[in-house]
Design a protein around this motif. Structure first.
Motif, short mmCIF file in Angstrom:
data_model
loop_
_atom_site.label_atom_id
_atom_site.label_comp_id
_atom_site.label_asym_id
_atom_site.label_seq_id
_atom_site.Cartn_x
_atom_site.Cartn_y
_atom_site.Cartn_z
N GLN A 8 13.15 4.23 8.65
CA GLN A 8 12.36 4.66 9.51
C GLN A 8 10.69 4.53 9.46
N ALA A 9 11.15 5.73 8.95
CA ALA A 9 9.55 6.83 8.43
C ALA A 9 8.93 6.27 7.80
N ILE A 10 9.33 5.05 6.91
CA ILE A 10 8.48 3.89 5.63
C ILE A 10 7.55 2.59 6.34
N PRO A 11 6.63 2.48 6.54
CA PRO A 11 5.36 1.42 6.76
C PRO A 11 7.26 0.30 6.73
N PRO A 12 7.02 -1.13 7.15
CA PRO A 12 7.43 -1.10 6.78
C PRO A 12 7.35 -2.25 5.45
N ALA A 13 6.31 -2.81 5.01
CA ALA A 13 5.94 -3.36 3.73
C ALA A 13 6.67 -2.52 2.74
N TRP A 14 6.45 -1.45 2.76
CA TRP A 14 6.58 -0.34 1.99
C TRP A 14 8.11 -0.13 1.84
N LEU A 15 8.64 -0.69 3.20
CA LEU A 15 10.76 -0.76 2.81
C LEU A 15 11.06 -1.35 2.72
N CYS A 16 10.24 -2.75 2.79
CA CYS A 16 10.68 -4.09 1.55
C CYS A 16 10.68 -4.00 0.27
N VAL A 17 9.33 -3.27 0.04
CA VAL A 17 9.61 -2.95 -1.54
C VAL A 17 10.39 -1.81 -2.12
N LEU A 18 10.92 -0.66 -1.36
CA LEU A 18 12.17 0.22 -1.09
C LEU A 18 13.06 -0.09 -1.49
N VAL A 19 13.40 -1.57 -0.65
CA VAL A 19 14.95 -2.16 -1.06
C VAL A 19 14.71 -2.72 -2.21
N GLY A 20 13.69 -3.51 -2.60
CA GLY A 20 13.68 -4.65 -3.62
C GLY A 20 14.23 -3.17 -4.74
N LEU A 21 13.32 -2.30 -5.07
CA LEU A 21 13.07 -1.61 -5.95
C LEU A 21 14.94 -0.72 -6.37
N VAL A 22 15.22 -0.20 -5.01
CA VAL A 22 16.63 0.32 -5.47
C VAL A 22 17.58 -0.49 -5.90
#
Length: 215
Positions: A8-22
């Motif tokens: 929740q502390a991560i900006p929405p766009a980067w949150l989506c990128v993080l999900v894809g990366l993990v």
């Protein structure tokens, strides 16, 4: 800090990128909590923190790309790769784990790639093992794409809508009811995990031939 608070502390766009990366890195064969991150992101989408569509798209993309790279690594490294990994990481790549995964490939062929998205053991082994077993890439790709979209997109959609409904429902819910719901959820999760473990243990793996599989 819990994983949902961290996300929740991560900006929405980067949150989506993080999900894809993990999820992509997990699909390479590296044990990461891809499913937990996906579910947490979908719950945040239910709260309006991020778009559920982009969570599903990024998760699907990460799953497909990660599995494809894992396939290439497995095809190049072959069985010696799993032997080395088994010695270094016996908890995740030990002979028993690889034996179970090969049993699934032997039994279901290309469908093991699709079904593997929904089973923790196969989720990290499907790509590399398909490559090591020389499964034709076009067959692998079809199952990989379908499995990635159904698993990632489907999980996002289900958790998102359940989160929306639950948030409205719990507004006037008593603490007793909430505790009962949590206990019910824990019991259901335990039952599903027991069933999955039972399915993985099905059959005598000692008799499974470790040669190339005709897929």
């Amino acid at each position: 800090m819990h994983i949902d608070e961290l996300l929740q502390a991560i900006p929405p766009a980067w949150l989506c990128v993080l999900v894809g990366l993990v999820i992509g890195i997990e699909s390479l064969g590296i044990p990461l909590p891809g499913e937990i991150v996906l579910v947490s992101a979908a719950l945040l989408a239910a709260k309006g923190v991020v778009s559920p569509v982009w969570v599903g798209v990024c998760a699907s993309t990460g799953a497909i790309v990660g599995d494809s790279i894992g396939y290439a690594i497995g095809r190049k490294g072959g069985r010696p790769l799993f032997e080395r990994l088994g010695r270094r990481f016996p908890k995740h790549f030990g002979p028993r784990h690889i034996g179970k995964a090969e049993h699934y490939f032997d039994r279901f062929g290309v469908w093991a790639v699709f079904v593997g998205r929904f089973i923790a053991l196969l989720r990290i082994l499907a790509g590399p093992l398909a490559g090591a077993l020389r499964m034709p890439y076009w067959r692998f790709l079809v199952a990989n794409v379908l499995g990635g979209i159904v698993w990632a997109g489907g999980t996002t959609a289900v958790i998102f809508y359940l989160g929306v409904v639950a948030e409205k429902w719990l507004k006037g819910f008593s603490w007793v009811g909430l505790v009962a719901a949590v206990l019910c959820g824990i019991a259901t999760t335990w039952y599903v995990k027991r069933r999955a473990a039972s399915a993985l243990d099905e059959g005598d793996l000692e008799g499974v031939e470790r040669g190339p599989i005709d897929v």
